[in-house]
Design an enzyme around this catalytic site. Structure first.
Site, PDB file in Angstrom:
ATOM      1  N   GLY A   1      53.487  11.899  11.975  1.00  0.00           N
ATOM      2  CA  GLY A   1      53.776  13.107  12.745  1.00  0.00           C
ATOM      3  C   GLY A   1      53.325  13.012  14.194  1.00  0.00           C
ATOM      4  O   GLY A   1      53.272  14.015  14.905  1.00  0.00           O
TER       5      GLY A   1
ATOM      6  N   GLU B   1      47.816  13.957   4.445  1.00  0.00           N
ATOM      7  CA  GLU B   1      47.552  15.359   4.806  1.00  0.00           C
ATOM      8  C   GLU B   1      46.733  16.044   3.717  1.00  0.00           C
ATOM      9  O   GLU B   1      45.911  16.911   3.998  1.00  0.00           O
ATOM     10  CB  GLU B   1      48.879  16.086   5.089  1.00  0.00           C
ATOM     11  CG  GLU B   1      49.420  15.690   6.457  1.00  0.00           C
ATOM     12  CD  GLU B   1      50.925  15.772   6.610  1.00  0.00           C
ATOM     13  OE1 GLU B   1      51.598  16.382   5.756  1.00  0.00           O
ATOM     14  OE2 GLU B   1      51.437  15.202   7.598  1.00  0.00           O
TER      15      GLU B   1
ATOM     16  N   GLY C   1      58.917  11.776   7.210  1.00  0.00           N
ATOM     17  CA  GLY C   1      58.566  13.191   7.330  1.00  0.00           C
ATOM     18  C   GLY C   1      59.535  13.900   8.266  1.00  0.00           C
ATOM     19  O   GLY C   1      60.640  14.274   7.883  1.00  0.00           O
ATOM     20  N   GLY C   2      59.130  14.044   9.532  1.00  0.00           N
ATOM     21  CA  GLY C   2      59.900  14.826  10.517  1.00  0.00           C
ATOM     22  C   GLY C   2      61.390  14.532  10.535  1.00  0.00           C
ATOM     23  O   GLY C   2      62.220  15.456  10.508  1.00  0.00           O
TER      24      GLY C   2
ATOM     25  N   HIS D   1      48.974  11.875  -0.388  1.00  0.00           N
ATOM     26  CA  HIS D   1      49.435  11.930   1.010  1.00  0.00           C
ATOM     27  C   HIS D   1      48.229  12.191   1.912  1.00  0.00           C
ATOM     28  O   HIS D   1      47.334  12.952   1.564  1.00  0.00           O
ATOM     29  CB  HIS D   1      50.491  13.028   1.172  1.00  0.00           C
ATOM     30  CG  HIS D   1      51.175  12.945   2.517  1.00  0.00           C
ATOM     31  ND1 HIS D   1      50.607  13.443   3.660  1.00  0.00           N
ATOM     32  CD2 HIS D   1      52.351  12.385   2.882  1.00  0.00           C
ATOM     33  CE1 HIS D   1      51.424  13.194   4.687  1.00  0.00           C
ATOM     34  NE2 HIS D   1      52.492  12.554   4.229  1.00  0.00           N
TER      35      HIS D   1
ATOM     36  N   SER E   1      56.230   8.265  11.420  1.00  0.00           N
ATOM     37  CA  SER E   1      57.144   8.454  12.556  1.00  0.00           C
ATOM     38  C   SER E   1      58.358   7.527  12.515  1.00  0.00           C
ATOM     39  O   SER E   1      58.794   7.012  13.546  1.00  0.00           O
ATOM     40  CB  SER E   1      56.392   8.300  13.887  1.00  0.00           C
ATOM     41  OG  SER E   1      55.392   9.296  14.004  1.00  0.00           O
TER      42      SER E   1
ATOM     43  N   ASN F   1      60.001  13.465   3.020  1.00  0.00           N
ATOM     44  CA  ASN F   1      58.935  14.421   2.722  1.00  0.00           C
ATOM     45  C   ASN F   1      59.118  15.627   3.642  1.00  0.00           C
ATOM     46  O   ASN F   1      58.845  15.539   4.839  1.00  0.00           O
ATOM     47  CB  ASN F   1      57.569  13.739   2.969  1.00  0.00           C
ATOM     48  CG  ASN F   1      56.420  14.722   2.846  1.00  0.00           C
ATOM     49  OD1 ASN F   1      56.583  15.830   2.325  1.00  0.00           O
ATOM     50  ND2 ASN F   1      55.256  14.326   3.324  1.00  0.00           N
ATOM     51  N   TRP F   2      59.598  16.725   3.074  1.00  0.00           N
ATOM     52  CA  TRP F   2      59.903  17.895   3.905  1.00  0.00           C
ATOM     53  C   TRP F   2      58.655  18.703   4.255  1.00  0.00           C
ATOM     54  O   TRP F   2      58.738  19.673   4.981  1.00  0.00           O
ATOM     55  CB  TRP F   2      60.924  18.792   3.196  1.00  0.00           C
ATOM     56  CG  TRP F   2      62.271  18.164   3.032  1.00  0.00           C
ATOM     57  CD1 TRP F   2      62.646  16.885   3.381  1.00  0.00           C
ATOM     58  CD2 TRP F   2      63.446  18.777   2.482  1.00  0.00           C
ATOM     59  NE1 TRP F   2      63.963  16.674   3.076  1.00  0.00           N
ATOM     60  CE2 TRP F   2      64.481  17.817   2.518  1.00  0.00           C
ATOM     61  CE3 TRP F   2      63.720  20.035   1.959  1.00  0.00           C
ATOM     62  CZ2 TRP F   2      65.768  18.087   2.057  1.00  0.00           C
ATOM     63  CZ3 TRP F   2      65.003  20.314   1.493  1.00  0.00           C
ATOM     64  CH2 TRP F   2      66.022  19.345   1.545  1.00  0.00           C
ATOM     65  N   LYS F   3      57.533  18.325   3.683  1.00  0.00           N
ATOM     66  CA  LYS F   3      56.266  19.025   3.926  1.00  0.00           C
ATOM     67  C   LYS F   3      56.459  20.535   3.744  1.00  0.00           C
ATOM     68  O   LYS F   3      57.224  20.954   2.894  1.00  0.00           O
ATOM     69  CB  LYS F   3      55.730  18.686   5.325  1.00  0.00           C
ATOM     70  CG  LYS F   3      55.771  17.194   5.623  1.00  0.00           C
ATOM     71  CD  LYS F   3      54.941  16.822   6.805  1.00  0.00           C
ATOM     72  CE  LYS F   3      55.164  15.364   7.147  1.00  0.00           C
ATOM     73  NZ  LYS F   3      54.097  14.760   7.890  1.00  0.00           N
TER      74      LYS F   3
ATOM     75  N   GLU G   1      51.068   4.287   4.827  1.00  0.00           N
ATOM     76  CA  GLU G   1      51.240   5.288   5.870  1.00  0.00           C
ATOM     77  C   GLU G   1      49.981   5.354   6.737  1.00  0.00           C
ATOM     78  O   GLU G   1      49.021   6.062   6.407  1.00  0.00           O
ATOM     79  CB  GLU G   1      51.479   6.671   5.239  1.00  0.00           C
ATOM     80  CG  GLU G   1      52.745   6.762   4.427  1.00  0.00           C
ATOM     81  CD  GLU G   1      53.329   8.169   4.493  1.00  0.00           C
ATOM     82  OE1 GLU G   1      54.502   8.270   4.834  1.00  0.00           O
ATOM     83  OE2 GLU G   1      52.602   9.143   4.232  1.00  0.00           O
TER      84      GLU G   1
HETATM   85  C1  PEP Z   1      54.990  11.671   6.073  1.00  0.00           C
HETATM   86  O1  PEP Z   1      54.816  12.868   6.044  1.00  0.00           O
HETATM   87  O2  PEP Z   1      54.799  10.996   5.049  1.00  0.00           O
HETATM   88  C2  PEP Z   1      55.425  11.051   7.329  1.00  0.00           C
HETATM   89  C3  PEP Z   1      55.530   9.741   7.374  1.00  0.00           C
HETATM   90  O3  PEP Z   1      55.688  11.909   8.369  1.00  0.00           O
HETATM   91  P1  PEP Z   1      56.396  11.517   9.777  1.00  0.00           P
HETATM   92  O4  PEP Z   1      57.624  10.718   9.463  1.00  0.00           O
HETATM   93  O5  PEP Z   1      56.730  12.853  10.405  1.00  0.00           O
HETATM   94  O6  PEP Z   1      55.399  10.742  10.567  1.00  0.00           O
END
Ligand code: PEP
Length: 253
Positions: A175, A99, A236-237, A97, A215, A9-11, A169
């Site tokens: 994040g 966010e 994500g990151g 998601h 994470s 997920n590049w957000k 999640e």
């Molecule tokens: C996500 O955005 O779904 C996620 C899991 O982010 P991160 O890996 O940065 O925690």
């Protein structure tokens, strides 16, 4: 057998040129990976070019969108419809998601409409569920997840379950650099599968991929990905760095 999925997920990162560069870097790193599906979910603005590049390279990379509006077309200024995504070659669409739930205020009924619309358009929803830290500390994590599943999936028939992906999640792990322990993640993923078995039957439940997200990094992925009910990761990151993302995918290859 469930084929594991590692989805990035590049957000709201990467303009068009940067997105294409990341796909060019990632393609050779994942081309030899077998028994695992790799997908990226770039911003809407880059989907068309990323889709073309993946096809041009013949790269084994699936394409996902980070969100969608649950109508086929209409006066919905600023929104993107499921058929528009499908026409670009999108395979996966993230729905619910945290966010979007926490920052934009999306509610479960709206998430359910998205899940329905994505299935109707012939794509695979990646439905995200998870609890806050407060809910976990109060012992309410599974009640929160169950409540989300009950509403978000009310629109899904048993026969459609194999075409779904669910991502557990925990919000406090997204994040933040804090990861659920492999045992905690396994426990919740297994809870999700048992809930699916109760609602849709054992066959449906054993066919659906349940991911963990929060994470995930190359140095913690090995333990998480070894768990029985963790069928991959939503990353994500770490998905913004080709080498890290590919390293995570290797733990399921
Ligand atoms: C996500 O955005 O779904 C996620 C899991 O982010 P991160 O890996 O940065 O925690």
């Amino acid at each position: 057998m469930r084929k594991p999925l590692i989805a990035g997920n590049w957000k709201m990162f990467k303009d068009n040129d940067q997105a294409l560069e990341l796909v060019r870097e990632l393609a050779p790193l994942v081309e030899a990976l077998e028994d695992v599906e790799v997908a990226v979910c770039p911003p809407f603005t880059t989907l068309a070019d990323v889709s073309r590049l993946i096809a041009e390279l013949g790269a084994p990379i699936g394409l996902g969108a980070q969100d969608v509006y649950p109508e086929r077309e209409g006066a919905f200024t600023g929104e993107i419809s499921p058929p528009m995504l499908k026409a670009l070659g999108v395979d996966y669409v993230i729905a619910g998601h945290s966010e979007r739930r926490e920052i934009i205020g999306e509610r479960d009924e709206f998430v359910a409409a998205k899940v329905r619309a994505v299935l109707d358009a012939g794509m695979t929803p990646i439905l995200c569920v998870g609890e806050t830290l407060e809910e976990r500390e109060a012992g309410k994590a599974s009640a929160k997840v169950e409540g989300q599943l009950r509403v978000d999936m009310a629109v899904v028939e048993a026969g459609e379950i194999p075409g779904m992906v669910i991502a557990y999640e925990p919000i406090w792990a997204i994040g933040t650099g804090k990861t659920a322990t492999a045992d905690d993640a396994q426990e919740m993923n297994s809870f999700i599968r048992r809930w699916l078995a109760g609602a849709y039957g054992e066959d449906a439940a054993s066919s659906v991929r349940v991911l963990y997200g929060g994470s995930v990094k190359p140095d913690n992925a090995s333990e998480l990905m070894a768990m029985e009910d963790i069928d991959g990761a939503l990353v994500g990151g770490a998905s913004l760095k080709a080498a890290d993302f590919a390293a995570i995918a290797k733990f399921k290859a």
